[in-house]
Design a protein around this motif. Sequence first.
Motif, PDB file in Angstrom:
ATOM      1  N   LEU A  33       0.815  -1.228   0.000  1.00 38.81           N
ATOM      2  CA  LEU A  33       0.000   0.000   0.000  1.00 38.81           C
ATOM      3  C   LEU A  33       0.842   1.269   0.000  1.00 38.81           C
ATOM      4  CD1 LEU A  33      -2.772  -1.060   2.540  1.00 38.81           C
ATOM      5  CD2 LEU A  33      -2.866  -1.085   0.036  1.00 38.81           C
ATOM      6  N   LYS A  34       2.166   1.107   0.250  1.00 34.27           N
ATOM      7  CA  LYS A  34       3.095   2.243   0.316  1.00 34.27           C
ATOM      8  C   LYS A  34       2.620   3.292   1.322  1.00 34.27           C
ATOM      9  CE  LYS A  34       5.064   1.767  -4.231  1.00 34.27           C
ATOM     10  NZ  LYS A  34       4.537   0.774  -5.019  1.00 34.27           N
ATOM     11  N   LYS A  35       2.310   2.812   2.533  1.00 35.39           N
ATOM     12  CA  LYS A  35       1.774   3.688   3.584  1.00 35.39           C
ATOM     13  C   LYS A  35       2.339   3.285   4.945  1.00 35.39           C
ATOM     14  CE  LYS A  35      -2.476   5.639   5.272  1.00 35.39           C
ATOM     15  NZ  LYS A  35      -3.910   5.742   5.177  1.00 35.39           N
ATOM     16  N   VAL A  36       2.569   4.290   5.807  1.00 32.71           N
ATOM     17  CA  VAL A  36       3.061   4.072   7.173  1.00 32.71           C
ATOM     18  C   VAL A  36       1.874   4.153   8.132  1.00 32.71           C
ATOM     19  CG1 VAL A  36       4.574   4.936   8.997  1.00 32.71           C
ATOM     20  CG2 VAL A  36       5.309   5.060   6.618  1.00 32.71           C
ATOM     21  N   TYR A  37       1.817   3.231   9.073  1.00 31.79           N
ATOM     22  CA  TYR A  37       0.754   3.192  10.086  1.00 31.79           C
ATOM     23  C   TYR A  37       1.361   3.271  11.470  1.00 31.79           C
ATOM     24  CZ  TYR A  37      -2.083   1.431   6.252  1.00 31.79           C
ATOM     25  OH  TYR A  37      -2.724   1.281   5.061  1.00 31.79           O
ATOM     26  N   GLN A  38       0.674   3.946  12.377  1.00 36.71           N
ATOM     27  CA  GLN A  38       1.123   4.005  13.765  1.00 36.71           C
ATOM     28  C   GLN A  38       0.475   2.878  14.542  1.00 36.71           C
ATOM     29  OE1 GLN A  38       0.933   7.875  15.400  1.00 36.71           O
ATOM     30  NE2 GLN A  38       2.298   7.345  17.050  1.00 36.71           N
ATOM     31  N   MET A  39       1.266   2.244  15.417  1.00 39.78           N
ATOM     32  CA  MET A  39       0.781   1.167  16.267  1.00 39.78           C
ATOM     33  C   MET A  39       0.663   1.679  17.700  1.00 39.78           C
ATOM     34  SD  MET A  39       3.317  -1.763  14.729  1.00 39.78           S
ATOM     35  CE  MET A  39       2.785  -3.032  15.853  1.00 39.78           C
ATOM     36  N   LYS A  40       0.113   0.850  18.572  1.00 35.97           N
ATOM     37  CA  LYS A  40       0.040   1.171  19.994  1.00 35.97           C
ATOM     38  C   LYS A  40       1.461   1.367  20.525  1.00 35.97           C
ATOM     39  CE  LYS A  40      -1.635  -0.695  24.326  1.00 35.97           C
ATOM     40  NZ  LYS A  40      -2.271  -1.808  25.012  1.00 35.97           N
ATOM     41  N   PRO A  41       1.714   2.425  21.336  1.00 34.97           N
ATOM     42  CA  PRO A  41       3.071   2.653  21.846  1.00 34.97           C
ATOM     43  C   PRO A  41       3.508   1.579  22.852  1.00 34.97           C
ATOM     44  CG  PRO A  41       1.540   4.239  22.794  1.00 34.97           C
ATOM     45  CD  PRO A  41       0.779   3.451  21.767  1.00 34.97           C
ATOM     46  N   MET A  42       4.813   1.423  22.973  1.00 31.99           N
ATOM     47  CA  MET A  42       5.371   0.491  23.962  1.00 31.99           C
ATOM     48  C   MET A  42       5.189   1.063  25.364  1.00 31.99           C
ATOM     49  SD  MET A  42       8.975  -0.537  22.170  1.00 31.99           S
ATOM     50  CE  MET A  42       9.524   1.163  21.997  1.00 31.99           C
ATOM     51  N   ASN A  43       5.237   0.218  26.369  1.00 31.00           N
ATOM     52  CA  ASN A  43       5.152   0.674  27.759  1.00 31.00           C
ATOM     53  C   ASN A  43       6.402   1.438  28.175  1.00 31.00           C
ATOM     54  OD1 ASN A  43       2.614  -0.474  28.159  1.00 31.00           O
ATOM     55  ND2 ASN A  43       3.487  -2.430  28.760  1.00 31.00           N
ATOM     56  N   ASP A  44       7.557   1.075  27.619  1.00 25.09           N
ATOM     57  CA  ASP A  44       8.823   1.705  27.974  1.00 25.09           C
ATOM     58  C   ASP A  44       9.437   2.366  26.755  1.00 25.09           C
ATOM     59  OD1 ASP A  44       8.869   0.759  30.692  1.00 25.09           O
ATOM     60  OD2 ASP A  44       9.379  -1.221  29.894  1.00 25.09           O
ATOM     61  N   ARG A  45      10.139   3.464  26.987  1.00 25.86           N
ATOM     62  CA  ARG A  45      10.843   4.163  25.918  1.00 25.86           C
ATOM     63  C   ARG A  45      12.158   3.426  25.628  1.00 25.86           C
ATOM     64  NH1 ARG A  45       8.620   9.229  25.298  1.00 25.86           N
ATOM     65  NH2 ARG A  45       7.048   9.696  26.870  1.00 25.86           N
ATOM     66  N   ARG A  46      12.534   3.338  24.340  1.00 28.49           N
ATOM     67  CA  ARG A  46      13.747   2.605  23.968  1.00 28.49           C
ATOM     68  C   ARG A  46      14.485   3.349  22.861  1.00 28.49           C
ATOM     69  NH1 ARG A  46      13.385  -1.954  26.747  1.00 28.49           N
ATOM     70  NH2 ARG A  46      11.357  -2.896  27.085  1.00 28.49           N
ATOM     71  N   ASP A  47      15.821   3.335  22.970  1.00 34.24           N
ATOM     72  CA  ASP A  47      16.686   3.985  21.997  1.00 34.24           C
ATOM     73  C   ASP A  47      17.893   3.090  21.739  1.00 34.24           C
ATOM     74  OD1 ASP A  47      17.718   5.954  20.320  1.00 34.24           O
ATOM     75  OD2 ASP A  47      18.592   7.111  21.952  1.00 34.24           O
ATOM     76  N   GLU A  48      18.414   3.100  20.524  1.00 34.81           N
ATOM     77  CA  GLU A  48      19.584   2.285  20.152  1.00 34.81           C
ATOM     78  C   GLU A  48      19.338   0.820  20.505  1.00 34.81           C
ATOM     79  OE1 GLU A  48      22.000   3.669  18.451  1.00 34.81           O
ATOM     80  OE2 GLU A  48      21.357   5.722  18.749  1.00 34.81           O
ATOM     81  N   LEU A  49      18.250   0.252  19.977  1.00 33.53           N
ATOM     82  CA  LEU A  49      17.848  -1.100  20.338  1.00 33.53           C
ATOM     83  C   LEU A  49      18.015  -2.070  19.172  1.00 33.53           C
ATOM     84  CD1 LEU A  49      14.106  -1.493  19.950  1.00 33.53           C
ATOM     85  CD2 LEU A  49      15.047   0.791  19.882  1.00 33.53           C
ATOM     86  N   ALA A  50      17.991  -3.340  19.499  1.00 27.93           N
ATOM     87  CA  ALA A  50      17.990  -4.400  18.501  1.00 27.93           C
ATOM     88  C   ALA A  50      16.599  -5.036  18.485  1.00 27.93           C
ATOM     89  CB  ALA A  50      19.035  -5.458  18.857  1.00 27.93           C
ATOM     90  N   THR A  51      16.199  -5.552  17.328  1.00 25.00           N
ATOM     91  CA  THR A  51      14.891  -6.181  17.206  1.00 25.00           C
ATOM     92  C   THR A  51      15.026  -7.555  16.541  1.00 25.00           C
ATOM     93  OG1 THR A  51      14.455  -5.218  15.029  1.00 25.00           O
ATOM     94  CG2 THR A  51      13.759  -3.940  16.945  1.00 25.00           C
ATOM     95  N   VAL A  52      14.006  -8.369  16.711  1.00 24.50           N
ATOM     96  CA  VAL A  52      13.975  -9.688  16.091  1.00 24.50           C
ATOM     97  C   VAL A  52      12.520 -10.018  15.768  1.00 24.50           C
ATOM     98  CG1 VAL A  52      13.790 -10.926  18.294  1.00 24.50           C
ATOM     99  CG2 VAL A  52      14.782 -12.074  16.303  1.00 24.50           C
ATOM    100  N   VAL A  53      12.281 -10.801  14.738  1.00 22.24           N
ATOM    101  CA  VAL A  53      10.941 -11.208  14.347  1.00 22.24           C
ATOM    102  C   VAL A  53      10.780 -12.689  14.661  1.00 22.24           C
ATOM    103  CG1 VAL A  53       9.364 -11.508  12.403  1.00 22.24           C
ATOM    104  CG2 VAL A  53      10.832  -9.497  12.517  1.00 22.24           C
ATOM    105  N   GLY A  54       9.659 -13.036  15.315  1.00 20.70           N
ATOM    106  CA  GLY A  54       9.374 -14.416  15.636  1.00 20.70           C
ATOM    107  C   GLY A  54       8.672 -15.127  14.473  1.00 20.70           C
ATOM    108  N   LEU A  55       8.422 -16.404  14.650  1.00 25.79           N
ATOM    109  CA  LEU A  55       7.828 -17.211  13.598  1.00 25.79           C
ATOM    110  C   LEU A  55       6.324 -17.018  13.450  1.00 25.79           C
ATOM    111  CD1 LEU A  55       9.769 -20.537  14.198  1.00 25.79           C
ATOM    112  CD2 LEU A  55      10.183 -18.804  12.450  1.00 25.79           C
ATOM    113  N   ASP A  56       5.632 -16.573  14.488  1.00 26.73           N
ATOM    114  CA  ASP A  56       4.173 -16.441  14.372  1.00 26.73           C
ATOM    115  C   ASP A  56       3.680 -15.052  14.364  1.00 26.73           C
ATOM    116  OD1 ASP A  56       5.077 -16.428  17.020  1.00 26.73           O
ATOM    117  OD2 ASP A  56       3.156 -17.025  17.801  1.00 26.73           O
TER     118      ASP A  56
END
Length: 64
Positions: A41-64
Amino acid sequence: MRLISPKSGFGYSSKGKYIYIIGGNDGLSILNSCEFYDFSLKKVYQMKPMNDRRDELATVVGLD
């Protein structure tokens, strides 16, 4: 792709047709925001914010 708000230091991961942009900072404060970009769709969507603020973080995607 243009994010909802400018930021740096964010984490990101992709899965399928989406890329997820998480946290970071806006130059003044650390963010708890989460956004995702839908390639088909070439569009950005906002999601629910995290409970904690984070900067300079690493992320990973799970299988489900």
